[in-house]
Design an enzyme around this catalytic site. Sequence first.
Site, PDB file in Angstrom:
ATOM      1  CG  ASP A 114       1.968 -10.033 -19.720  1.00  0.00           C
ATOM      2  OD1 ASP A 114       1.126 -10.541 -18.951  1.00  0.00           O
ATOM      3  OD2 ASP A 114       2.948  -9.387 -19.304  1.00  0.00           O
ATOM      4  CG  ASP A 131       5.687  -5.090 -20.908  1.00  0.00           C
ATOM      5  OD1 ASP A 131       6.512  -5.683 -21.613  1.00  0.00           O
ATOM      6  OD2 ASP A 131       5.702  -5.133 -19.672  1.00  0.00           O
TER       7      ASP A 131
END
Length: 268
Positions: A114, A131
């Site tokens: 991502d 993240d």
Amino acid sequence: MWRAHDLRLRRNVSIKEIQPPFRAEGADLKDARRRALREARSAGRLSHPAVISVHDLLEERGRLWIVMESLEALTLEETVGHLGHLPIHWTAWIGFQLLAGLRHAHGAGVLHRDINPGNILLTGDRVVLSDFGIAALNGDPSASTTVPISAAPSYVAPERLRGKRATPAADLWSFGASLYFAVEGRPPYEGPDALAVLGRAMAGDPAPPTKAGPLRRVLKGLLRRDPADRVTADHASRMLSEILRLEGVAVAPPRLPATRLPPGTFIV
């Protein structure tokens, strides 16, 4: 995300609360726990200046928290939003530092899955990939091979949009798309809504960059639709270091990851 202080070790930390997805019968705590554990395990096994450091995973009264290093930083998305676009040498420097962290993650068997400008943090002297919530660990049977609905299609590799498995090459496409955004001031694909962007991403190549200068060759190599034709991380790192050298920016020579993993490592 909360800013906190670790009283025992006397250091500032950031605490990220994992919000469980809600279904018809209520919060899905099992799924939230699985995602939190995956993120903590993924980032926790990495140690590199360009990767966010995770210290602990806590659970209190059904609420889940990841304790990580505290950084005073703007995201790449915020920085480009303020400046419009970044100069070539800034973009090359950000890419070179970020790629070192990504190569370290791949060497440890971790795929981020991502990478986008909102997950790239810029501090005074560091570029940090954060993240790891949908990262895939080698051999983790719980890792989904689908693209989450929250992912921005402009930064998802074409083969992933077609339902193919995550690979290091897919991370490199997302990395290249983020550099494209930095130097051009816009994502590789644009449209009035996410569905239009998805259609354009599925249909063809991004518009040729107009501000990238010597970075055009790097972007072209990273954004090839066929992952077999995409440049490798080692090759991209060498190209970025050469651009920086020509721009008068001194960087350490690119180094290979410490571990060479066997073929098939990233099949999840």
